[in-house]
Design an enzyme around this catalytic site. Structure first.
Site, PDB file in Angstrom:
ATOM      1  N   GLU A 473      10.391  -0.117   0.063  1.00 58.51           N
ATOM      2  CA  GLU A 473      10.300  -1.445   0.667  1.00 58.51           C
ATOM      3  C   GLU A 473      10.014  -1.359   2.159  1.00 58.51           C
ATOM      4  O   GLU A 473       9.327  -2.225   2.713  1.00 58.51           O
ATOM      5  CB  GLU A 473      11.579  -2.241   0.406  1.00 58.51           C
ATOM      6  CG  GLU A 473      11.856  -2.523  -1.070  1.00 58.51           C
ATOM      7  CD  GLU A 473      10.695  -3.200  -1.777  1.00 58.51           C
ATOM      8  OE1 GLU A 473       9.895  -3.905  -1.135  1.00 58.51           O
ATOM      9  OE2 GLU A 473      10.567  -3.014  -3.003  1.00 58.51           O
ATOM     10  N   HIS A 476       6.336  -1.133   2.601  1.00 56.05           N
ATOM     11  CA  HIS A 476       5.748  -2.479   2.616  1.00 56.05           C
ATOM     12  C   HIS A 476       5.949  -3.129   3.986  1.00 56.05           C
ATOM     13  O   HIS A 476       5.046  -3.783   4.533  1.00 56.05           O
ATOM     14  CB  HIS A 476       6.409  -3.363   1.559  1.00 56.05           C
ATOM     15  CG  HIS A 476       5.916  -3.169   0.165  1.00 56.05           C
ATOM     16  ND1 HIS A 476       4.587  -3.178  -0.169  1.00 56.05           N
ATOM     17  CD2 HIS A 476       6.592  -3.000  -1.001  1.00 56.05           C
ATOM     18  CE1 HIS A 476       4.455  -3.015  -1.483  1.00 56.05           C
ATOM     19  NE2 HIS A 476       5.665  -2.897  -2.005  1.00 56.05           N
ATOM     20  N   HIS A 479       3.568  -2.023   6.495  1.00 56.11           N
ATOM     21  CA  HIS A 479       2.251  -2.618   6.246  1.00 56.11           C
ATOM     22  C   HIS A 479       2.158  -4.001   6.897  1.00 56.11           C
ATOM     23  O   HIS A 479       1.099  -4.395   7.408  1.00 56.11           O
ATOM     24  CB  HIS A 479       2.041  -2.716   4.732  1.00 56.11           C
ATOM     25  CG  HIS A 479       0.619  -2.839   4.305  1.00 56.11           C
ATOM     26  ND1 HIS A 479       0.252  -3.026   2.994  1.00 56.11           N
ATOM     27  CD2 HIS A 479      -0.544  -2.819   4.999  1.00 56.11           C
ATOM     28  CE1 HIS A 479      -1.067  -3.101   2.907  1.00 56.11           C
ATOM     29  NE2 HIS A 479      -1.567  -2.986   4.108  1.00 56.11           N
TER      30      HIS A 479
END
Length: 689
Positions: A473, A476, A479
């Site tokens: 996570e 992510h 990102h």
């Protein structure tokens, strides 16, 4: 503007630290008035673009659409993050009411023929517009989005598409709330020493803490939060209690009554099929995958099948070993789904002299958060400074300013503990997306997880799988935080579904590196680093039980894909369909799907992963091959590779297609064999070939 709206903190300027949402002033009754006003403002802005008498230009059409609805975006992001992470009856009521209204607004935008004609006109002009690469990409994505939502279709088809979208929004919200209701309703209460047989101290302490929170002091409670039930299934010596807990976990959304999801899922599958046909596609799976890396259901199925057979063969060998182990202990039974984790843990101990009870004391939540930050610092030059001056929505949440070269680039919020007000699972989301359309707007990114809190005064200790989820996570989150684009449409994680898991899955690899574990895997009581022998055993056991792990995931992905290959002309009994699909696959009876259909939130809470659960495996080809690049360099933090990874993947958003982005980082297309090698299935696959 009425007084309620005028005094609404959701619509006022956010002037606190980092311009974060004013959580300390938000109340559930602020949301519906804020949505109502935001809808009016957004509709006026979008309609003005459509009615503009001037010839369409990128600025007066595409850039104008990117600026439109700012209030609605802000209110929506804040609301849906709270509805997932810290909900209550009032928020759930708003969620049910707002879902169809948001769908109507979305349909009114995408089905506006004047808007579509303006976008179509710009697309036809192509290079004559003199757009830069990012602008050209944004125009292309707008045209795709409008076309895939019915732009240019006859009015009758548009009306039906709008009705379908509204119904799907309502059903998806109900599906999610039903799963949460079933999870909140269940508790396995343990009272006697016999009930606790086999459970490690960390799980007993967590179960005692949960019981105390529920008003049951002196007892122990196992819930359906994955971080509670999975270790219970792994360690409980009570086969009868394991079966009770597993059946409750497997039957979420299938218990009859108001929270039953079977009819909801069946209706959603049928409506999606109808939608796809209206848009000119054979099935919903064909529609959904046309705008992904896979492009076709066949490509996705071929990938899933390529791992299914070797994974199944490996799982059957694993099952035989577990059966023999159970028999050696006097267990005269076939291994069932509620037995697998228990005996697998014993088998791991036998094969690798490794058990989770030995590793958990070295895997503290706080230290693993530090480890995730450290890897980001080494790769991308980031620093994390905890903030205590930003009001957050729950006492468990924490916030850090993320900086690079002395300049702030993002705010990161971590929300790690399970609680009844939080939906299950783990996810990354945004309270604000990065963009530079009218000056720099820095992102606010959140990770929401569901770890079991330690007992009173105790550290929160994680399994290695939990630690991997944390790194996933956070991948992510990076990102979203490293995004460096101008236009919101292509910001951060707004990429193809089967590419979005690449940055997150790639980041998991850094957890398993000895350099990270030696520094951050320290004993929660003594502070001593994990013994080298134990560290090496963890690394040696990485591919243990991979047949099971691959089968439980791949079965879910194949059921998802096959459901959405239905033509939609017949009523579906989703339970029968699930059973028939698994029977055709030869699903081992001792393994349950990772997500059974009645609680498969990935594919029924919105359209995100519908017909697309295969995406994790597709992205895993990229992450396995991608990390090979660092290993080939002999430096897991190689500066040149890290820069290419940053520039072409983490910061690039959707400014380029995924194949180009990957090749820009890796220097070539990915090699699929890396996936089987990572999972330890390459030899099995070769033996079957």
């Amino acid at each position: 503007m009425d007084a309620t709206t005028e005094n609404n903190p959701l619509l006022a300027a956010w002037t606190g630290p980092f311009a974060a949402p004013p959580f300390d002033r938000l109340k559930p009754d602020h949301f519906m008035p804020a949505f109502t006003e935001a809808f009016v403002r957004a509709r006026a802005e979008i309609d003005a673009i459509a009615a503009n008498p001037e010839e369409p230009t990128f600025e007066n059409t595409i850039a104008a659409l990117e600026r439109a609805g700012e209030d609605l975006t802000r209110v929506s992001l804040t609301f849906f993050n709270l509805a997932g992470a810290d909900t209550n009856d009032a928020l759930e009521e708003v969620e049910r009411d707002i879902a169809p209204l948001l769908s109507r607004h979305r349909s009114a935008t995408y089905l506006n023929e004047d808007l579509f004609r303006r976008i179509e006109s710009l697309r036809e002009q192509g290079e004559k517009l003199g757009l830069d690469a990012e602008q050209a990409r944004v125009l292309e994505r707008y045209h795709i989005a409008f076309s895939r939502n019915g732009g240019g279709l006859p009015q009758e088809a548009k009306a039906r598409l709008a009705a379908i979208a509204e119904r799907l929004a309502t059903l998806g919200t109900q599906f999610s709330q039903n799963v949460l209701a079933d999870e909140k309703a269940y508790r396995l209460v343990l009272e006697t020493p016999e009930d606790l047989a086999g459970l490690p101290p960390s799980l007993i302490a967590a179960a005692a803490g949960t019981a105390a929170e529920l008003g049951l002091p002196g007892k122990y409670v196992i819930t359906l939060a994955r971080s509670s039930i999975e270790p219970f299934l792994q360690f409980s010596a009570r086969r009868d209690l394991r079966e009770q807990a597993f059946r409750a976990w497997a039957m979420r959304g299938e218990n009859g009554g108001a929270s039953d999801n079977r009819a909801i899922a069946a209706e959603m599958v049928k409506l999606r099929a109808e939608r796809a046909k209206l848009l000119g596609y054979e099935t919903f799976a064909h529609f959904k995958l046309a705008d992904t890396m896979a492009k076709t259901p066949k490509a996705a199925r071929d990938l899933l099948q390529s791992v299914w057979e070797p994974a199944r063969a490996r799982a059957l060998k694993e099952q035989a070993a577990l059966r023999a182990l159970a028999a050696s202990e006097g267990g005269n039974f076939e291994i069932a789904a509620w037995d697998w984790r228990y005996y697998a843990e014993k088998q791991r101990k036998a094969e690798y002299d490794l058990d989770e009870g030995e590793t958990k004391p070295y895997l503290q939540l706080g230290k693993l958060v530090e480890a995730a930050f450290h890897a980001a610092e080494k790769l991308f030059g980031l620093t994390f400074t905890e903030r205590f001056d930003i009001p957050l929505y729950h006492k468990d949440a924490r916030a850090w300013t993320v900086s690079r070269d002395g300049a702030e680039i993002a705010l990161f919020i971590g929300d790690y503990f399970a609680r009844p007000s939080k939906h299950s699972g783990a996810w990354m989301s945004l309270y604000r997306e990065q963009q530079k359309l009218d000056g720099t707007v820095l992102p606010i990114v959140v990770n929401v997880l569901n770890f079991a809190r330690g007992g009173e005064g105790e550290a929160c200790l994680l399994s290695f799988d939990d630690a991997r989820t944390l790194f996933h996570e956070f991948g992510h989150a990076l990102h979203g935080m490293l995004s460096d684009v101008t236009y919101p449409l292509i910001s951060g994680t707004s990429v193809a579904r089967d590419f979005v898991e690449f940055p997150s899955q790639l980041y998991e690899h850094w957890l398993e590196q000895p350099e990270i574990l030696r520094r951050f895997a320290v004993h929660y009581e003594t502070g001593e680093p994990m013994p080298e022998a134990l560290l090496q055993k963890i690394l040696a056991a990485r591919q243990f039980n991979q047949g099971f792990a691959t089968v439980e995931y791949t079965a879910s992905a194949l059921v998802d894909l096959d459901l959405h290959l239905k033509a939609g002309e017949e009523e579906i009994d989703i339970i029968s369909f699930e059973a028939e699909t698994l029977a055709k696959l030869g699903m081992p009876e001792a393994i349950g799907m990772r997500h059974r259909t009645p609680h498969f939130q990935h594919i029924f809470t919105g359209d995100g992963y519908s017909a697309g659960y295969y995406s994790y495996l597709w992205s895993e080809i990229l992450d396995a091959d991608g990390f090979d690049a660092f290993e080939e360099k002999g430096d897991i933090f190689d500066p040149e590779l890290a820069k290419r990874l940053h520039d072409h993947v983490y910061s690039a958003g959707y400014s380029r297609d995924p194949e180009t982005a990957y090749a820009g980082f890796r220097g070539r297309a990915p090699e699929p064999a890396a996936l089987l090698r990572k999972r330890g299935l390459l030899d099995t696959a070769n033996a079957q070939a």
